[in-house]
Design a protein around this motif. Structure first.
Motif, short mmCIF file in Angstrom:
data_model
loop_
_atom_site.label_atom_id
_atom_site.label_comp_id
_atom_site.label_asym_id
_atom_site.label_seq_id
_atom_site.Cartn_x
_atom_site.Cartn_y
_atom_site.Cartn_z
N PRO A 1 28.47 -18.07 -54.76
CA PRO A 1 28.40 -19.35 -55.25
C PRO A 1 27.14 -19.37 -56.00
N PRO A 2 27.32 -20.59 -57.05
CA PRO A 2 25.99 -20.85 -57.93
C PRO A 2 24.97 -21.48 -56.81
N PRO A 3 23.73 -21.47 -57.11
CA PRO A 3 22.50 -21.75 -56.18
C PRO A 3 23.01 -23.30 -55.73
N SER A 4 23.44 -24.12 -56.62
CA SER A 4 23.42 -25.64 -56.34
C SER A 4 24.46 -25.74 -55.13
N ARG A 5 25.26 -24.93 -54.95
CA ARG A 5 26.28 -24.95 -53.91
C ARG A 5 25.60 -24.70 -52.44
N LEU A 6 24.39 -24.06 -52.42
CA LEU A 6 24.01 -23.40 -51.52
C LEU A 6 22.72 -24.39 -50.72
N PRO A 7 22.41 -24.28 -49.63
CA PRO A 7 21.26 -25.11 -49.20
C PRO A 7 19.94 -24.36 -49.68
N THR A 8 18.90 -24.82 -50.04
CA THR A 8 17.76 -24.12 -50.18
C THR A 8 16.75 -24.20 -49.19
N THR A 9 15.79 -23.18 -49.27
CA THR A 9 14.99 -23.02 -48.12
C THR A 9 14.26 -24.25 -48.16
N GLU A 10 13.74 -24.96 -49.19
CA GLU A 10 12.92 -26.03 -48.99
C GLU A 10 13.54 -26.98 -48.15
N THR A 11 14.96 -27.09 -48.49
CA THR A 11 15.36 -28.37 -47.79
C THR A 11 15.95 -28.24 -46.06
N THR A 12 15.82 -27.08 -45.84
CA THR A 12 16.26 -26.56 -44.63
C THR A 12 15.11 -26.41 -43.51
N VAL A 13 15.58 -26.74 -42.27
CA VAL A 13 14.60 -26.73 -41.07
C VAL A 13 14.28 -25.26 -40.61
N PRO A 14 13.02 -24.83 -40.65
CA PRO A 14 12.81 -23.46 -40.20
C PRO A 14 13.26 -23.26 -38.62
N ALA A 15 13.67 -22.00 -38.48
CA ALA A 15 14.03 -21.96 -37.03
C ALA A 15 13.01 -22.06 -35.95
N THR A 16 13.33 -22.99 -34.95
CA THR A 16 12.33 -23.23 -34.03
C THR A 16 13.36 -22.86 -32.53
N VAL A 17 13.13 -21.87 -31.97
CA VAL A 17 13.76 -21.54 -30.78
C VAL A 17 12.85 -21.80 -29.67
N SER A 18 13.50 -22.71 -28.72
CA SER A 18 12.75 -22.95 -27.44
C SER A 18 13.68 -22.58 -26.51
N LEU A 19 14.03 -21.06 -26.65
CA LEU A 19 15.01 -20.43 -25.57
C LEU A 19 14.28 -19.55 -24.69
N PRO A 20 14.85 -19.11 -23.70
CA PRO A 20 14.15 -18.01 -22.99
C PRO A 20 14.14 -16.69 -23.65
N PRO A 21 13.15 -16.29 -23.83
CA PRO A 21 12.94 -15.00 -24.56
C PRO A 21 13.95 -13.85 -24.53
N ASP A 22 14.29 -13.74 -23.41
CA ASP A 22 15.55 -12.69 -23.39
C ASP A 22 16.69 -13.26 -23.98
N ILE A 23 17.02 -14.40 -23.76
CA ILE A 23 18.33 -15.10 -24.46
C ILE A 23 18.30 -14.93 -25.96
N ALA A 24 16.90 -15.57 -26.31
CA ALA A 24 16.56 -15.44 -27.71
C ALA A 24 16.99 -14.04 -28.61
N ALA A 25 16.30 -13.18 -27.91
CA ALA A 25 16.38 -11.78 -28.31
C ALA A 25 17.72 -11.55 -28.35
N GLN A 26 18.73 -11.65 -27.38
CA GLN A 26 20.04 -11.35 -27.41
C GLN A 26 20.80 -11.97 -28.61
N MET A 27 20.62 -13.27 -28.78
CA MET A 27 20.98 -13.87 -30.09
C MET A 27 20.61 -13.29 -31.28
#
Length: 478
Positions: free
Chosen positions: A59-85
C-alpha cells in the motif's frame, strides 16, 4: 443507508480486533479435522521464499503508520517471556512472509484490567437504545426473544477466558500478566501477531476501511473482510503449530482444550455461537481455498481486493466476480402513518442461513442442509424495520434478489416450511405467495416473483396491507 449500529455490526467490529479465547479454540479444535485436507505445508524457509516471489505491491505510505507516529516498543515483561515472544514473532514473519514496519508495543495488564479494557473499548458506545434496536430486529428475524438481555451477554462473552488481543487503533498487543506463557498463550500470540503484520502491511482502517462508519453502512463487506483477516491468522497459526511449536506446546494445548469450559458461550443463543465462529471456521475455509490456488501471494492479493459478502466467504469460487446486486425499496413513510424508520441494513446469505437453521425455538428450525441450500443463490437484499414510537408496534420488510428464478423458488419453498413451523398453517398459500396469521407476531407474508422474494411481517394487519400495496410496482401483489 444505515445510521445506527446493530448487532451484526457490533460483532464485526468487536471480532476484528479482539481474537479472544473463542477464536483460538476454534482454530485449535480444527487442527485435527483439517490437517488431512490442508495442502502440503512448506517449511518456514520455503514458505518465506515462495511468498517473497509473489508479494503484491505494498500500500502507499500514506496508508501505513510511520515510525514518527508510533510508540517505540517498551516491554516490561519477564525476560524469558519477552524472548519467547520475540522468537514467535520471527517465526510468524518467516511463515507468513510479511515484514513488520515498526516494533510492536506490548502492554501488560491483569486479567481484570484486560476485562475492563474490552468492555471500555468495545461496548462503551453501545447504548441502551442501540441494544433495544438490535434485540427488536433480531427478534423479528426469529433469532432472539423480544426481551433478551443482549448487552449482558456480549459483556460476559467477551470477558470469558480472555487471552489477550492486538489493538489496531493503538498498535499494541495487550498481554495478561497473571497467567503462564504456555502452549495456548504461545499459539494465541502467533495468531495475534499475524494481525499486527496484516495491519502494518494492509492497514485495517485506512486501507481495508474497517471503521464504524463503513461497517454501519456495509455490514456484509465488514463480515467478509473480518473473515479474511481471521482466516489468514488462523491458517498462519496452524502453520506455526505444525512447524514451529514444540511438542510441549502441542501437549499443553491439547490438555487445555480437553479441560476448557466456556459456560457463557455454551449457553448463549445458538445462532450467536455460530456467528461468533464464522470468521474463524468459514474464514479459514475461504483462505485455504486461496492458498490452494496461489499460496500466500493469493491471500495477499485478497487483502488488496477484499471479498465483499458472506456469500463469497461461503463460496470461494464466487470470489471476486460475484458481487452483491443492488436492492432498494421505495419510501414507505406516506403509507405507514405513525411509523418511523427504525432500522435498516442488509442480511446476507449467512444470516438467512442462521434465520432458517438456528431460530430462537428449536421447533422453528430447518435442517442445516435445507437452510444452506435455501440461502445459497443469494444475490442481494435490504431490510427495513418500521416502528410506532408511541406503542412499539413494528413492521419488518425484507426485499431479496436471487441469482436465478430457481434460487428464489428454493428459498420460497424452504421458507414456507419454516413459516409453518414458526406461525402454523398459512391462511392462504400458492406457488408464489403465502400468508400467515399469528396472535403475537401479526401477519407474515412471503411473495415470490421471478428471481425476487419479498417478506413482510407486522403486528398491524392494515400496515402490512398498505406496505404490500405500495410495493406492488416492485413485486406484484398476489
Amino acid at each position: 443507508m444505515r445510521t445506527q449500529r446493530n448487532v451484526l455490526v457490533t460483532l464485526v467490529l468487536i471480532g476484528l480486533i479482539a481474537c479472544l479465547g473463542i477464536g483460538t479454540l476454534a482454530t485449535v479444535a480444527l487442527i485435527a479435522l483439517r490437517t488431512a485436507n490442508t495442502p502440503t505445508i512448506p517449511t518456514t524457509e520455503s514458505a518465506t521464499q515462495e511468498t517473497a516471489r509473489g508479494l503484491p505491491t505494498l500500500p502507499p505510505p500514506s496508508r501505513l503508520p510511520t515510525t514518527e507516529t508510533t510508540v517505540p516498543a517498551t516491554v516490561s515483561l519477564p525476560p524469558d517471556i519477552a524472548a519467547q515472544m520475540d522468537e514467535i514473532e520471527q517465526q510468524v514473519i518467516r511463515i507468513r512472509g510479511l515484514q513488520p514496519r515498526f516494533s510492536l508495543r506490548r502492554e501488560l495488564l491483569t486479567t481484570s484490567q484486560l476485562h475492563q479494557k474490552v468492555i471500555d473499548d468495545f461496548l462503551k458506545d453501545y447504548t441502551p437504545a442501540e441494544v433495544e434496536k438490535d434485540v427488536t430486529t433480531l427478534s423479528l428475524f426469529g433469532l432472539l426473544p423480544r426481551n433478551f438481555d443482549l448487552y449482558t451477554l456480549l459483556r460476559d462473552l467477551y470477558t470469558e477466558q480472555i487471552a489477550g488481543f492486538y489493538d489496531d487503533e493503538t498498535k499494541t498487543m495487550y498481554v495478561i500478566q497473571d497467567e503462564a506463557f504456555r502452549g495456548p498463550q504461545r499459539s494465541t500470540y502467533a495468531h495475534e501477531y499475524t494481525h499486527a503484520l496484516q495491519d502494518q502491511t494492509f492497514d485495517f482502517r485506512g486501507g481495508l476501511k474497517m471503521t464504524d462508519e463503513t461497517c454501519e453502512q456495509q455490514s456484509e463487506y465488514c463480515a467478509a473482510v473480518q473473515s479474511l483477516i481471521e482466516g489468514d491468522a488462523s491458517l498462519t497459526e496452524q502453520f506455526w503449530l505444525l512447524n514451529a511449536a514444540s511438542p510441549e506446546d502441542r501437549q499443553q494445548i491439547q490438555e487445555f482444550y480437553q479441560n476448557y469450559q466456556s459456560p457463557v458461550f455454551d449457553t448463549s443463543p445458538e445462532f450467536l455461537q455460530q456467528d461468533f465462529l464464522f470468521p474463524y471456521r468459514q474464514g479459514l475455509d475461504f483462505v485455504l481455498a486461496l492458498y490452494q490456488k496461489g499460496r500466500w501471494s493469493a491471500i495477499n492479493a485478497a487483502f488488496e481486493k477484499p471479498p465483499v459478502s458472506t456469500e463469497q466467504i461461503l463460496h470461494p469460487e464466487k470470489y471476486p466476480n460475484d458481487a452483491p446486486l443492488e436492492v432498494n425499496v421505495p419510501d414507505l413513510s406516506p403509507v405507514l402513518t405513525g411509523y418511523e424508520l427504525y432500522d435498516e441494513g442488509e442480511i446476507g446469505e449467512w444470516y438467512f442461513y442462521l434465520i432458517l437453521a438456528y431460530g430462537e425455538k428449536q421447533a422453528w428450525r430447518l435442517s442445516e442442509s435445507i437452510a444452506a441450500q435455501a440461502a445459497a443463490g443469494w444475490g442481494g437484499d435490504v431490510y427495513q424495520v418500521w416502528r410506532k414510537p408511541q406503542n412499539g408496534e413494528t413492521l419488518l420488510l425484507v426485499n431479496i434478489r436471487w441469482d436465478s428464478e430457481n434460487d428464489a423458488k428454493e428459498f420460497y419453498d424452504a421458507f414456507q416450511q419454516y413459516g409453518v413451523q414458526r406461525w402454523g398453517q398459512p391462511l392462504s398459500s400458492t406457488a408464489n405467495a403465502s400468508r400467515w396469521q399469528e396472535s403475537t407476531a401479526g401477519q407474515s407474508i412471503l411473495i415470490r416473483e421471478k428471481s425476487r422474494t419479498l417478506w413482510i411481517l407486522g403486528s398491524d394487519a392494515k400496515a402490512v396491507t398498505n406496505a404490500l400495496e405500495a410495493l406492488q410496482t416492485l413485486i406484484p401483489q398476489p
